[in-house]
Write a protein that holds these residues in place. Sequence first.
Motif, short mmCIF file in Angstrom:
data_model
loop_
_atom_site.label_atom_id
_atom_site.label_comp_id
_atom_site.label_asym_id
_atom_site.label_seq_id
_atom_site.Cartn_x
_atom_site.Cartn_y
_atom_site.Cartn_z
N ILE A 1 -3.45 -8.34 8.20
CA ILE A 1 -4.63 -7.78 7.31
C ILE A 1 -3.77 -6.56 6.42
O ILE A 1 -2.96 -6.21 5.85
CB ILE A 1 -5.06 -6.71 8.65
N PHE A 2 -4.63 -6.96 6.06
CA PHE A 2 -4.04 -6.00 3.59
C PHE A 2 -5.99 -4.88 4.26
O PHE A 2 -6.63 -5.14 4.14
CB PHE A 2 -3.73 -6.54 2.67
N ALA A 3 -4.77 -3.85 4.42
CA ALA A 3 -5.92 -2.14 4.28
C ALA A 3 -5.55 -1.34 3.66
O ALA A 3 -4.59 -1.01 3.71
CB ALA A 3 -6.35 -2.11 5.80
N SER A 4 -6.62 -0.40 3.44
CA SER A 4 -6.04 0.63 3.50
C SER A 4 -6.96 1.70 3.86
O SER A 4 -7.72 1.50 5.07
CB SER A 4 -6.79 1.39 1.74
N ALA A 5 -6.01 3.06 4.10
CA ALA A 5 -6.51 4.08 5.32
C ALA A 5 -6.57 5.83 4.52
O ALA A 5 -5.84 5.59 3.18
CB ALA A 5 -6.13 4.53 6.21
N VAL A 6 -6.95 6.64 4.78
CA VAL A 6 -6.89 7.93 4.53
C VAL A 6 -6.06 9.53 5.66
O VAL A 6 -6.63 8.67 6.70
CB VAL A 6 -7.35 8.95 4.50
N THR A 7 -4.67 9.46 5.20
CA THR A 7 -4.58 10.41 6.43
C THR A 7 -5.32 11.13 6.62
O THR A 7 -6.23 11.48 4.95
CB THR A 7 -3.04 11.01 5.59
N ASP A 8 -5.18 12.30 7.93
CA ASP A 8 -5.83 13.17 8.21
C ASP A 8 -5.43 14.10 7.95
O ASP A 8 -5.21 15.25 8.85
CB ASP A 8 -6.40 12.59 9.81
N SER A 9 -4.15 14.34 6.97
CA SER A 9 -3.41 15.33 6.71
C SER A 9 -4.23 16.65 6.08
O SER A 9 -4.88 15.72 5.27
CB SER A 9 -2.24 15.01 6.15
N SER A 10 -3.42 17.41 5.79
CA SER A 10 -4.28 18.71 4.57
C SER A 10 -2.77 18.52 3.34
O SER A 10 -2.36 19.33 3.84
CB SER A 10 -4.96 19.55 4.80
N PRO A 11 -3.39 18.68 2.05
CA PRO A 11 -4.22 17.72 1.76
C PRO A 11 -3.81 16.05 1.83
O PRO A 11 -3.04 15.44 2.57
CB PRO A 11 -3.49 17.63 0.15
N SER A 12 -5.03 15.87 2.04
CA SER A 12 -5.25 13.87 2.90
C SER A 12 -4.36 13.00 1.46
O SER A 12 -3.94 13.28 0.53
CB SER A 12 -6.44 13.15 3.05
N ALA A 13 -4.06 11.91 1.89
CA ALA A 13 -3.41 10.98 1.04
C ALA A 13 -3.94 9.39 1.40
O ALA A 13 -3.71 8.85 2.39
CB ALA A 13 -1.77 10.61 1.08
N ASN A 14 -4.22 8.66 0.14
CA ASN A 14 -3.80 7.06 0.51
C ASN A 14 -2.96 7.12 0.78
O ASN A 14 -1.92 6.63 0.16
CB ASN A 14 -5.40 6.89 -1.20
N VAL A 15 -3.36 5.58 1.41
CA VAL A 15 -1.98 4.46 2.29
C VAL A 15 -2.47 3.20 2.01
O VAL A 15 -3.55 3.35 2.36
CB VAL A 15 -1.35 5.31 3.87
#
Length: 323
Positions: free
Chosen positions: A264-278
């Motif tokens: 699976i190739f996927a993207s997500a967003v961190t729940d940190s502040s500020p958020s970041a794309n991974v």
Amino acid sequence: MRKVLTASLLALSVSTLSEAQSDSVVYPGAAQFGVIPPDGWEESREFTGFINYNSSESIVISEVPVEGWSQLVEAFTDPALLQSQGIIATETETLAIDGLESIRIRGWQRIANGDDIPKCIILIRGTSAVGIVSAQAPFEDSRVFNACDLINSITERGEMSMSERLDALPYALTLASDYRYISSFAGSALTVTKGPASEMSSFNQPTLTIAISISPLDAVTSDQSDAGLDAYFSNLLTTIPSLQNFVVEESNWSMTGKNRMHRIFASAVTDSSPSANVSILQATKILPDGNYLRMVGITRSSVWEEEEATILSMMNSVQMRNK
């Protein structure tokens, strides 16, 4: 952290906590915690723990970082969350084992085929890891049999060196020259990273985590079709801690030697502040015994292209050891 703890519920307890005799406690693989296995039981060839191959009764030992204790306690004392995993707790008790804070949960679990099996879970807050020790008896009456009676003495051993932990893993990895080992748990899980940090909640540097399942696929999902397994592995993706807003961009099946591989190739967003794309690559290899080897590579999206080949190379280098 809570999402990944939910996955731990699928494995997972104790009753007779007699004084351990140091020469009879067995520590399976690289596990930080050991027990005195019942007479006639063997160390499992499929998971970290012990099994009676005649009755299919088992004791499974897993671990999470000690920092996860409070989240584990919250998860395992939440009846609704337990029930969402098919676990009904009939008794929950706080106690001390060898002077260490512990929680024992007795009850039963409904497995994939619809049967209710006796279940026992114990959480023990060790000095360097949290132990999750569970016992299950698939052919006993879930309302009568006490699975806690299967576990006799839980003991924490001295912390192992990383070299000892690597030697105890059921697989070997060829580590890229600019990556380093940061953790290994329960003789089955390993995390490596590129960079100086050892805490990965914000994924500010590339990581690769490898783990062996603690239960075969047919025990955790009744749908063994390609579509059913694709759905199961996609759901596993969402258990990665500290990430949200998952988007699956591509999934496929292939053959790696004699083993089927799901990617699976996927993207997500961190729940940190500020958020970041991974960016995420999850590769799951189906093993001959029905268990699976799960490998998850994660980087910030801005560096995925330069790290992808290295992460793929390390994934492809993983080989199971002959037991």
